[in-house]
Design a protein around this motif. Structure first.
Motif: not given
Length: 248
Positions: A215-240
């Motif tokens: 109801q806070d309009g932000w917090t997203a959770r699994t519909y079935d109550g199962s565990l969730s994890a996230q990993y994120e990077h910012t990447i730049a694309i080069t010729s290499q």
């Protein structure tokens, strides 16, 4: 429209990324049973200020915190709280750092004390799936090649890939083109070109991929109550190939 960044702009984003990665290193030392995600949020804001940076999330569409802190079944956008983290929890800390007008974005999931074997496997596979996606982020490939590599790897280990939240271009704005799903067929989507900068941020669930928002309009959770994890990077694309701007 996808904006191509200059070498100088990517260097500025790299500076933001280094500050962000250094902040995550410090968070890793803090994670333990009894600490609160509120304390972590306060630490992050102070750390960024000390380094001449600002938390881009704070104030974004009214979001009130410097970080997102997502515990156990929360997929993303969880509010930092004053309730202690417990032994066996997993928590994802996500932040966007601005310095000198340019941004970097990275999320890491952390184990709190002793976690279950399935939680440990979830963290490992989620992180590995991120790197499987990064491997495909080379000039000439398409965004769909990144997406497909993540989905195939995650599902081969029995986890589902969240559909409702995706990666994105980033630069002087938090959300730019292209959109970067973490599922779908290879060979589809925009062509990856030198000078593109975007995030890859797979969110994997132990159960089904469906999500719901509190109801806070932000917090997203699994519909079935199962565990969730996230990993994120910012990447730049080069010729290499891809450069990870938020590497620890």
């Amino acid at each position: 429209m996808i904006t191509i960044k200059s070498k100088e702009q990517i260097e500025k984003m790299g500076r933001a990324g280094r500050i962000l990665a250094d902040c995550h290193k410090e968070i890793a030392k803090m994670i333990r049973p009894g600490i609160t995600s509120w304390e972590i949020d306060q630490f992050v804001e102070g750390f960024l200020t000390k380094h001449g940076a600002t938390p881009e999330q704070k104030g974004y569409h009214g979001y009130p915190y410097a970080t997102c802190a997502s515990v156990n079944d929360v997929i993303c956008h969880g509010f930092p709280k004053k309730e202690p983290l417990n032994d066996g929890d997993i928590v994802t800390i996500d932040m966007v750092v601005r310095i000198d007008g340019w941004l970097a974005d990275s999320a890491w999931s952390y184990a709190v004390g002793n976690i279950s074997p399935i939680a440990e496997k979830l963290l490992q596979v989620t992180k590995e799936s991120l790197y499987k996606g990064i491997e495909q982020a080379v000039p000439g490939n398409r965004i769909g090649d990144v997406s497909h590599a993540i989905q195939v790897y995650a599902e081969s280990h029995g986890f589902s890939v969240v559909r409702d939240f995706i990666g994105h271009g980033i630069g002087s704005e938090m959300h730019e083109e292209p959109q970067v799903p973490h599922y779908g067929p290879a060979g589809k989507g925009p062509r990856i070109k030198e000078g593109m900068v975007f995030t890859i941020e797979p969110m994997l669930n132990v159960g089904k991929y469906h999500s719901k928002v509190d109801q806070d309009g932000w917090t997203a959770r699994t519909y079935d109550g199962s565990l969730s994890a996230q990993y994120e990077h910012t990447i730049a694309i080069t010729s290499q190939g891809p450069i990870i701007l938020t590497e620890q």
